[in-house]
Design a protein around this motif. Structure first.
Motif, PDB file in Angstrom:
ATOM      1  N   PHE A  49       0.832  -1.208   0.000  1.00 13.05           N
ATOM      2  CA  PHE A  49       0.000   0.000   0.000  1.00 13.05           C
ATOM      3  C   PHE A  49       0.870   1.263   0.000  1.00 13.05           C
ATOM      4  CE2 PHE A  49      -2.131   3.230   2.802  1.00 13.05           C
ATOM      5  CZ  PHE A  49      -2.822   3.816   1.758  1.00 13.05           C
ATOM      6  N   ILE A  50       1.895   1.265   0.859  1.00  9.50           N
ATOM      7  CA  ILE A  50       2.772   2.455   0.922  1.00  9.50           C
ATOM      8  C   ILE A  50       3.430   2.672  -0.446  1.00  9.50           C
ATOM      9  CG2 ILE A  50       4.771   3.519   2.099  1.00  9.50           C
ATOM     10  CD1 ILE A  50       2.397   2.908   3.962  1.00  9.50           C
ATOM     11  N   ILE A  51       3.848   1.543  -1.054  1.00  9.36           N
ATOM     12  CA  ILE A  51       4.534   1.651  -2.348  1.00  9.36           C
ATOM     13  C   ILE A  51       3.598   2.234  -3.410  1.00  9.36           C
ATOM     14  CG2 ILE A  51       5.564   0.285  -4.237  1.00  9.36           C
ATOM     15  CD1 ILE A  51       6.487  -1.707  -1.983  1.00  9.36           C
ATOM     16  N   ASN A  52       2.386   1.695  -3.511  1.00  8.41           N
ATOM     17  CA  ASN A  52       1.482   2.178  -4.569  1.00  8.41           C
ATOM     18  C   ASN A  52       0.960   3.583  -4.267  1.00  8.41           C
ATOM     19  OD1 ASN A  52       0.251   1.901  -7.068  1.00  8.41           O
ATOM     20  ND2 ASN A  52      -1.634   1.063  -6.208  1.00  8.41           N
ATOM     21  N   ALA A 162      -8.595  -0.438  -8.182  1.00  9.68           N
ATOM     22  CA  ALA A 162      -7.871  -0.454  -6.895  1.00  9.68           C
ATOM     23  C   ALA A 162      -6.447   0.040  -7.105  1.00  9.68           C
ATOM     24  CB  ALA A 162      -7.870  -1.863  -6.305  1.00  9.68           C
ATOM     25  N   ILE A 163      -5.804  -0.434  -8.167  1.00 12.45           N
ATOM     26  CA  ILE A 163      -4.422  -0.027  -8.447  1.00 12.45           C
ATOM     27  C   ILE A 163      -4.390   1.432  -8.910  1.00 12.45           C
ATOM     28  CG2 ILE A 163      -2.465  -0.425 -10.011  1.00 12.45           C
ATOM     29  CD1 ILE A 163      -3.300  -3.474  -9.869  1.00 12.45           C
ATOM     30  N   ALA A 164      -5.334   1.789  -9.790  1.00 11.76           N
ATOM     31  CA  ALA A 164      -5.385   3.178 -10.281  1.00 11.76           C
ATOM     32  C   ALA A 164      -5.498   4.164  -9.119  1.00 11.76           C
ATOM     33  CB  ALA A 164      -6.575   3.350 -11.225  1.00 11.76           C
ATOM     34  N   GLY A 165      -6.233   3.766  -8.080  1.00 18.29           N
ATOM     35  CA  GLY A 165      -6.471   4.655  -6.943  1.00 18.29           C
ATOM     36  C   GLY A 165      -5.350   4.664  -5.924  1.00 18.29           C
ATOM     37  N   GLY A 166      -4.339   3.799  -6.081  1.00 19.90           N
ATOM     38  CA  GLY A 166      -3.190   3.820  -5.168  1.00 19.90           C
ATOM     39  C   GLY A 166      -3.280   2.841  -4.009  1.00 19.90           C
ATOM     40  N   ASN A 167      -4.153   1.855  -4.103  1.00 20.43           N
ATOM     41  CA  ASN A 167      -4.321   0.876  -3.026  1.00 20.43           C
ATOM     42  C   ASN A 167      -3.441  -0.355  -3.267  1.00 20.43           C
ATOM     43  OD1 ASN A 167      -6.839   2.132  -1.688  1.00 20.43           O
ATOM     44  ND2 ASN A 167      -7.397   2.000  -3.855  1.00 20.43           N
ATOM     45  N   LYS A 196       4.730  -6.042  -4.214  1.00 23.37           N
ATOM     46  CA  LYS A 196       3.886  -6.237  -3.035  1.00 23.37           C
ATOM     47  C   LYS A 196       2.492  -5.621  -3.175  1.00 23.37           C
ATOM     48  CE  LYS A 196       7.983  -6.317  -0.181  1.00 23.37           C
ATOM     49  NZ  LYS A 196       8.018  -7.441   0.726  1.00 23.37           N
ATOM     50  N   VAL A 197       2.247  -4.920  -4.280  1.00 24.77           N
ATOM     51  CA  VAL A 197       0.955  -4.246  -4.429  1.00 24.77           C
ATOM     52  C   VAL A 197      -0.181  -5.255  -4.611  1.00 24.77           C
ATOM     53  CG1 VAL A 197      -0.356  -2.609  -5.869  1.00 24.77           C
ATOM     54  CG2 VAL A 197       2.042  -2.166  -5.343  1.00 24.77           C
TER      55      VAL A 197
END
Ligand code: NAP
Length: 470
Positions: A49-52, A162-167, A196-197
């Motif tokens: 989460f921190i990474i994305n 989810a990925i687009a939003g940074g989660n 890890k995302v």
């Protein structure tokens, strides 16, 4: 295939066999994940989460665009996977791959449009010197749980936004169809998604589900599946965001002023697409009495032309159900309705997991086929005298995902739009119509919240207010 945890492809001694539902031949195996694997996946997602969250949006966009390109380059393989681990024919599977590529592409586009706005603080007395705005920030770890019937696109509908939003995401795909999801994860990693995302834990929902949905580090449950599992999950999640995309037994109204031929064609396709294993599949058709016999005759004749069989055969119109147990259940529901007085106009038989497309009429109120979700290739025709009668009967169930009406009278259309209790209403096409960017979801037991990339992105992010006191 192996499952994906903490950026590593992980195997286990205990395996789950993935079989072709047509003849039970072994397609592949996946590891039977455990609660311990879920724990590792969540631990990894905390870092993910921190990474994305910290990735610039242009990086998320380029990863998702690249993913779509890789999916395109693996188009045939993905279609074959869908049509081998699941029920869909190869023709249906190709459509799903095209849509999944579109879903990921739109996710890339919507990442750019995740805007906030300025707030007129000085509209409140005492706030004259304040200026500020809100922007949207990701919510954290999302647990995504997906069903078997669209094993690629419904996974894309969760991972893309989810990925687009940074989660970060821990995905648990349906046990019977995990291969398409694992291949989508391969595409994302190859496109540069930081390891890890995303984790994908394969395993039985009733064994590992609790560990995933009840963990406090998980901030949202994005679930697509049946009402029973949805309700079970709701009892366990505690204080979390939730998206529930559940089932339905969709109604279609056919008025005497409609163009009959396309109405028949569209309703037949809507009833038997993916062997009726489709949350917006046509299950109940309310036909005006003036055209009932004509509609029925055409509908049954068209249904009888359907060729059931092996999914990879280009000539096959309808494949097998997801397993024989489901085929047995469907025939049981048909038999029960017939015992209660319904008539079976065609179909009503099965061979292994192959169920013949089935058309019923004279359905008695209270039969399972009348009020529950069949999730199989069975459709019921009902004769009605007025539009209001059709609407009242359409609404007399616990579901409300999509409804549809065929009519050339704009007043009829608007009357149905206003009075049908559904999340989406289709005019002059069946309920089985969806594009991936529209808001999609239901009322009543059909679910909570909306998917459709822009709308998922809203659910998967939160507004943060910023206020300067000058
Ligand atoms: P399902 O049995 O409810 O399973 C869906 C997913 O939930 C699977 O991954 C399943 O794992 C998991 N699961 C089951 N029990 C769980 C629990 N207690 N905790 C956590 N996870 C759990 O549904 P299905 O048979 O795959 O799919 C059919 C249903 O999905 C139909 O009702 C259909 O209408 C609905 N659906 C809705 C939409 C929509 O967008 N509204 C779209 C497609 C399908 P296992 O595979 O290991 O059991």
């Amino acid at each position: 295939m192996k499952m994906l945890i903490n950026g590593k492809w992980v195997d286990k001694p205990e395996k789950i066999n993935i079989v072709n539902p047509y003849d039970d031949t072994l397609v592949d195996t996946v590891p039977a994940g455990t609660e311990d694997d879920v724990e590792k996946a969540i631990e990894s997602a905390v870092e993910g989460f921190i990474i994305n969250r910290d990735l610039p949006v242009h990086r998320r966009i380029s990863i998702l665009k690249k993913t779509a390109e890789i999916m395109e380059s693996r188009f045939d393989e993905l279609a074959k996977t869908i049509a081998t681990e699941g029920s869909k024919t190869i023709k249906e599977a190709r459509k799903e791959v095209g849509r999944a590529i579109n879903t990921i592409t739109i996710s890339a586009e919507e990442a750019r449009r995740l805007n906030g706005e300025t707030i007129p603080f000085d509209s409140a007395e005492g706030s004259e010197n304040r200026v500020g705005y809100y922007y949207r920030f990701p919510i954290g770890i999302i647990a995504a749980i997906t069903p078997f019937n669209d094993p690629l696109n419904l996974v894309a509908h969760k991972l893309g936004p989810a990925i687009a939003g940074g989660n970060s995401v821990v995905l648990k795909p349906a046990t019977v169809t995990p291969l398409s999801a694992l291949k989508l994860a391969e595409c994302l990693l190859e496109a540069g998604l930081p390891e890890k995302v995303l984790s994908v834990v394969t395993g039985y929902g009733n064994k590992i589900g609790d560990a995933l949905v009840s963990d406090d580090r998980v901030r949202m449950i994005s679930f697509t599946g049946g009402v029973e599992a949805g309700e079970e999950i709701m009892k366990k999640i505690g204080l979390k965001k939730v998206g529930m995309e559940l089932g339905s037994n969709s109604p279609v109204i056919v008025m005497n002023d409609c163009d009959l031929d396309p109405a028949v064609e569209s309703c037949v396709s809507g009833a038997f697409w993916a062997v009726g294993q489709n949350c917006i599949g046509v299950q109940r058709i309310y036909i005006h009495e003036d055209i009932y016999d004509e509609f029925k005759n055409q509908f049954v004749a068209r249904t009888k032309q359907y060729k059931t069989g092996f999914q990879l055969d280009e000539e096959t119109d309808m494949g097998p159900m997801i397993n024989e147990k489901e085929a047995i259940r469907v025939i049981k529901w048909v038999d029960e309705a017939v015992e209660m007085g319904a008539a079976c106009l065609t179909g009503g038989t099965r061979e292994g997991s192959l169920v013949q497309p089935t058309v019923m009429e004279n359905m008695p109120p209270g039969a399972k086929l009348d009020c529950q979700e069949i999730f199989g290739p069975v459709v019921t025709l009902y004769k009605v005298s007025t539009l209001d009668e059709a609407i009242e009967k359409s609404n007399a169930v616990n579901y409300g995902l999509h409804g549809a009406i065929f009519t050339s009278n704009v007043n009829h259309a608007f009357h149905a739009i206003k009075h049908m209790d559904v999340g989406g209403i289709i005019i002059n096409d069946s309920t089985d119509y969806r594009v991936d960017l529209m808001p999609f979801g239901g009322v009543k037991n059909s679910g909570l919240g909306r998917e459709g990339i822009k709308f998922s992105l809203q659910e998967m992010t939160e507004p943060k207010v910023v206020c300067f006191n000058l």
